[in-house]
Design a protein around this motif. Structure first.
Motif, PDB file in Angstrom:
ATOM      1  N   PRO A 147     -10.082  33.609  19.060  1.00  0.00           N
ATOM      2  CA  PRO A 147     -11.546  33.719  19.028  1.00  0.00           C
ATOM      3  C   PRO A 147     -12.018  35.156  18.799  1.00  0.00           C
ATOM      4  O   PRO A 147     -13.037  35.372  18.132  1.00  0.00           O
ATOM      5  CB  PRO A 147     -11.980  33.208  20.396  1.00  0.00           C
ATOM      6  CG  PRO A 147     -10.763  33.200  21.244  1.00  0.00           C
ATOM      7  CD  PRO A 147      -9.600  33.047  20.328  1.00  0.00           C
ATOM      8  N   ALA A 148     -11.275  36.115  19.334  1.00  0.00           N
ATOM      9  CA  ALA A 148     -11.668  37.512  19.117  1.00  0.00           C
ATOM     10  C   ALA A 148     -11.501  37.866  17.637  1.00  0.00           C
ATOM     11  O   ALA A 148     -12.379  38.453  17.007  1.00  0.00           O
ATOM     12  CB  ALA A 148     -10.824  38.438  19.990  1.00  0.00           C
ATOM     13  N   ALA A 176     -10.067  42.804  24.242  1.00  0.00           N
ATOM     14  CA  ALA A 176     -10.881  41.801  23.539  1.00  0.00           C
ATOM     15  C   ALA A 176     -10.358  40.385  23.768  1.00  0.00           C
ATOM     16  O   ALA A 176     -10.968  39.417  23.335  1.00  0.00           O
ATOM     17  CB  ALA A 176     -10.907  42.112  22.042  1.00  0.00           C
ATOM     18  N   CYS A 177      -9.231  40.258  24.474  1.00  0.00           N
ATOM     19  CA  CYS A 177      -8.596  38.947  24.650  1.00  0.00           C
ATOM     20  C   CYS A 177      -9.324  38.115  25.709  1.00  0.00           C
ATOM     21  O   CYS A 177      -9.661  38.619  26.775  1.00  0.00           O
ATOM     22  CB  CYS A 177      -7.139  39.149  25.065  1.00  0.00           C
ATOM     23  SG  CYS A 177      -6.300  37.619  25.498  1.00  0.00           S
ATOM     24  N   THR A 178      -9.546  36.828  25.408  1.00  0.00           N
ATOM     25  CA  THR A 178     -10.194  35.938  26.377  1.00  0.00           C
ATOM     26  C   THR A 178      -9.170  35.109  27.143  1.00  0.00           C
ATOM     27  O   THR A 178      -9.545  34.222  27.909  1.00  0.00           O
ATOM     28  CB  THR A 178     -11.175  34.965  25.690  1.00  0.00           C
ATOM     29  OG1 THR A 178     -10.434  34.029  24.918  1.00  0.00           O
ATOM     30  CG2 THR A 178     -12.159  35.687  24.800  1.00  0.00           C
ATOM     31  N   SER A 179      -7.888  35.336  26.910  1.00  0.00           N
ATOM     32  CA  SER A 179      -6.799  34.600  27.554  1.00  0.00           C
ATOM     33  C   SER A 179      -6.927  33.091  27.330  1.00  0.00           C
ATOM     34  O   SER A 179      -6.539  32.300  28.170  1.00  0.00           O
ATOM     35  CB  SER A 179      -6.709  34.910  29.060  1.00  0.00           C
ATOM     36  OG  SER A 179      -7.713  34.253  29.786  1.00  0.00           O
ATOM     37  N   CYS A 180      -7.456  32.709  26.155  1.00  0.00           N
ATOM     38  CA  CYS A 180      -7.748  31.302  25.904  1.00  0.00           C
ATOM     39  C   CYS A 180      -6.509  30.505  25.520  1.00  0.00           C
ATOM     40  O   CYS A 180      -6.565  29.282  25.404  1.00  0.00           O
ATOM     41  CB  CYS A 180      -8.808  31.160  24.820  1.00  0.00           C
ATOM     42  SG  CYS A 180      -8.190  31.397  23.129  1.00  0.00           S
ATOM     43  N   ASN A 181      -5.418  31.202  25.253  1.00  0.00           N
ATOM     44  CA  ASN A 181      -4.144  30.542  24.919  1.00  0.00           C
ATOM     45  C   ASN A 181      -4.118  29.873  23.545  1.00  0.00           C
ATOM     46  O   ASN A 181      -3.197  29.103  23.258  1.00  0.00           O
ATOM     47  CB  ASN A 181      -3.740  29.509  25.984  1.00  0.00           C
ATOM     48  CG  ASN A 181      -3.005  30.165  27.148  1.00  0.00           C
ATOM     49  OD1 ASN A 181      -1.793  30.297  27.162  1.00  0.00           O
ATOM     50  ND2 ASN A 181      -3.755  30.642  28.122  1.00  0.00           N
TER      51      ASN A 181
END
Lengths: 259, 453
Positions: free
Chosen positions: B317-318, B382-387
């Motif tokens: 997403p980033a 910038a990571c959302t850790s969304c996997n």
């Protein structure tokens, strides 16, 4: 039924069926508090005895851990585990996928083993067990899409419970292009909720909302308080808040059943 | 006879250098922290069968999956021919398996021919994707320069291999009519029985011999070249995908690795340790990952396994919203850094010794650089850790883990990181909630109860 804390149960010498982990959003965020209330109404309707920790609950530590602050995570987590153990809690339900994930997948390494479910999963079980009936038909003719939260979907593989609830409401889900395992993040996870974005072309929630709006929905459903905030913000950014509602699945059920 | 000697010499040199190069990669992987990954052998074998061997995760995108499958299965089948080539080359014989395998031989060669046509089409499409269609995931910033050339070189090498096979088989088919004693009957070949006579029919016997030998040598030389090129290429996945999938951590995706040293310290602070305080480490501790030395060896194996397909970055997403973070670049930077350290260690140079009085090795290494020289904080935060990257990788690479480990270094060891997070940290520490709120945590429930009443 009024909401009781676990301490009150203990004083009465009783034990609730399940502990409702409310989370920071569910306790303090104006929008998420409505979801907490909606879920409580469902629990009451199904005759589930539940307790909250009340003021003894604190942040699970998820945003601290994902921000890299392990020290703070350990302090929060170990404190919560002590509290949960002191009340001999066995089963927990949470309306927040981040709390759910941390309680379920991360607390065991710190000595906290509990059975943890997400509210959409619990509601599904209540229906299966015949404790709750959902009135269908309320949303007939409405265009409804569903946004998978990362932490219930990709991270914990739960794509079906929320969709099965929607089908019980007689809703034909209009899926976005990116859904289930390819569902786009709302932009809040990994502690992004609590900081400004890095420079880029647009915000992640904007991208997601554009995708949702392509389906011309009347309602965007979600199962995470942070997703709801992000989606609402994105929809406000498009000035569509009058036309498109963002609701938690529990709120749909409350409306359908006139709870 | 001369051909045999030349072949054996080239093969020996090839394998000698290959052994040295692959040993270096194993050494570079071991620069990482040792971490025991074992148990659940059944699940591991199942993963290797389904995900590495069976390419299960590739089939999330059907079209590239089928094209990749052609190249992959052609590669697997060609191994039989390769064994034959090595036997033939060593002992100076022709098509050793020809009369040993009987009718099966024809089936094998025909399978290779059929798959090779598919592989040929796929290779052309893959070249077009990179060079004409310029697919976004192949043209992102980190693909400029060497990675771009690398991708093309591999595909051109594959075309050369196919040229070798078809000129070898094609001229062979024609020679079977001219010199049936030496050129054993292979039976009808799907492609070469038509392509051979069409291209080489009517040529002199010596010209045919020359073409047959050239095809043979081209094929094996490209293979030998590949073996020594792979250690420098993204294409290493053809070997490393298997161990990488086998050594998957098999833990819940939502579980970040625990840090027992911090857990124990917090426990003792809170008086939770049994049998009194444990002894504290007196060194100033370093947490998280600053360099490849602080990553798990598995992270480095993953970096060497990455074939830079960019599926991770195309769903990040980033990245898709224009941020600098690209999960693929994280893996590429880790590999590049491991390569640099490996080469510096091999140089034996004094300048890389942390303690000049001791010999140069991984524990006594300092070059003034770290992963943070190539991976910026802008990327890791910038990571959302969304996997999504973890989900997308066909060979179970986890770019999220090193990102979070680098955050840990920056936050815990350096006490840096986004200042926006400080209020959140303070609120959790002092108020037990992510926001500083005037209300008590159960206020919503009190409100609910009084409304009901």
């Amino acid at each position: 039924m009024r909401i009781k804390t676990i301490a009150e149960y203990k004083n009465e010498g009783k034990e609730p069926e399940i502990l409702f982990w409310v989370g920071c959003a569910g306790s303090f965020d104006a929008r998420a508090k409505k979801v907490s209330a909606a879920f409580v109404k469902i629990l009451n309707a199904a005759g589930v005895s539940f307790a909250i920790l009340g003021n003894e609950e604190s942040c699970t530590g998820d945003p601290a851990r994902r921000a890299g602050n392990e020290f703070l995570y350990q302090m929060s987590a170990l404190q919560n585990i002590e509290t949960l153990k002191s009340y001999e809690i066995k089963k927990i339900v949470s309306t927040c996928p981040h709390c759910y994930n941390t309680l379920k997948n991360e607390y065991p390494k710190l000595g906290g083993e509990f059975e943890v479910v997400h509210h959409t999963q619990l509601i599904q079980t209540l229906i299966e067990d015949g404790r709750l009936t959902i009135e269908g038909g309320k949303f007939e003719g409405k265009r409804i899409t569903y946004h998978d939260s990362c932490y219930m979907g990709r991270v914990n593989g739960e794509y079906e419970a929320p969709r099965s609830l929607l089908s019980k409401l007689d809703v034909d889900i209009i899926e976005m292009d990116r859904h289930k395992s390819t569902g786009l993040c709302c932009g809040a996870g990994g502690a992004q909720m609590f900081k400004e974005d890095e420079p880029g072309d647009k915000r992640i929630n904007q991208d997601r909302v554009e995708e949702a709006l392509e389906q011309s929905p009347d309602i965007v459903t979600a199962n995470c308080p942070f997703c709801i905030t992000m989606l609402l913000d994105g929809i406000k950014g498009k000035e569509k808040q009058e036309e498109v509602m963002v609701l938690d699945l529990s709120e749909l059920i409350v409306e359908a059943n006139n709870l | 006879m001369i051909q045999q000697i030349v072949f054996i010499l080239i093969a020996a040199i090839t394998f000698f250098f290959a052994f040295k190069q692959y040993s270096k990669i194993v050494r570079n992987i071991r620069l990482g922290k040792s971490e025991k990954i074992s148990g659940n052998v059944g699940d591991r074998i199942k993963n290797v069968a389904l995900i590495a061997f069976g390419q299960k995760k590739m089939f999330k995108r059907w079209i590239p999956a089928i094209m990749h499958l052609f190249i992959y299965v052609a590669f697997l089948f060609t191994q039989i021919e390769l064994i034959e080539i090595i036997i033939d080359g060593t002992f100076g014989i022709h098509r050793f398996f020809g009369d040993k395998l009987g009718a099966l031989y024809n089936v094998i060669i025909n399978s290779i021919e059929f798959l090779s046509v598919g592989a040929f089409v796929a290779t052309i499409v893959f070249l077009a994707r990179r060079n004409l269609l310029k697919l976004p995931r192949f043209t992102m910033a980190e693909m400029k320069g060497w990675p771009f050339k690398d991708g093309n070189l591999i595909l051109i090498g594959e075309l050369l291999l196919l040229m070798g096979i078809f000129s070898m088989n094609g001229s062979d088919v024609v020679l079977q009519q001219v010199d049936p004693d030496h050129f054993k009957n292979t039976g009808h070949l799907l492609v070469s029985s038509h392509l051979g006579p069409a291209l080489f029919g009517g040529l002199s016997e010596s010209a045919l011999h020359l073409i047959e030998r050239s095809g043979w040598w081209l094929h094996i030389m490209v293979v030998f070249g590949f073996i020594n090129y792979l250690p420098h290429s993204k294409h290493l996945h053809i070997f490393f995908a298997f161990p990488n999938v086998y050594f998957d951590k098999l833990q819940p995706r939502g579980e970040m690795s625990n840090m027992p040293e911090i857990m124990n310290e917090v426990k003792s602070m809170m008086g939770l340790t049994e049998g009194g305080d444990e002894e504290m480490n007196e060194d100033i501790p370093e947490f998280g990952s600053k360099d490849v030395f602080d990553l798990s060896w598995k992270n480095i194996l993953e970096a060497y396994t990455c074939t830079e397909c960019g599926r991770c970055s195309s769903v990040c997403p980033a990245n898709v919203t224009g941020k600098k973070l690209s999960p693929r670049k994280i893996m590429m930077d880790i590999r590049d850094r491991a390569d640099v350290i490996g080469n510096n260690l091999d140089s034996g140079s004094e300048e890389f010794k942390k303690d000049k009085s001791k010999p140069l090795n991984a524990d006594n290494y300092e070059d003034g650089k770290s992963l943070f020289d190539s991976i910026t904080k802008e990327e890791i935060y910038a990571c959302t850790s969304c996997n999504a990257c973890v989900e997308a990788c066909p060979v179970l690479i986890n770019p999220l883990e090193p990102i979070l480990e680098m955050r840990r270094y920056d936050i815990l060891t350096m006490s840096e990181g986004p200042s926006d997070w400080l209020p959140m940290f303070n609120s959790i520490e002092n108020g037990g909630a992510v926001w500083q709120m005037p209300d008590s945590r159960d206020q919503w429930a009190q409100d609910f109860n009084s409304e009901k009443a």
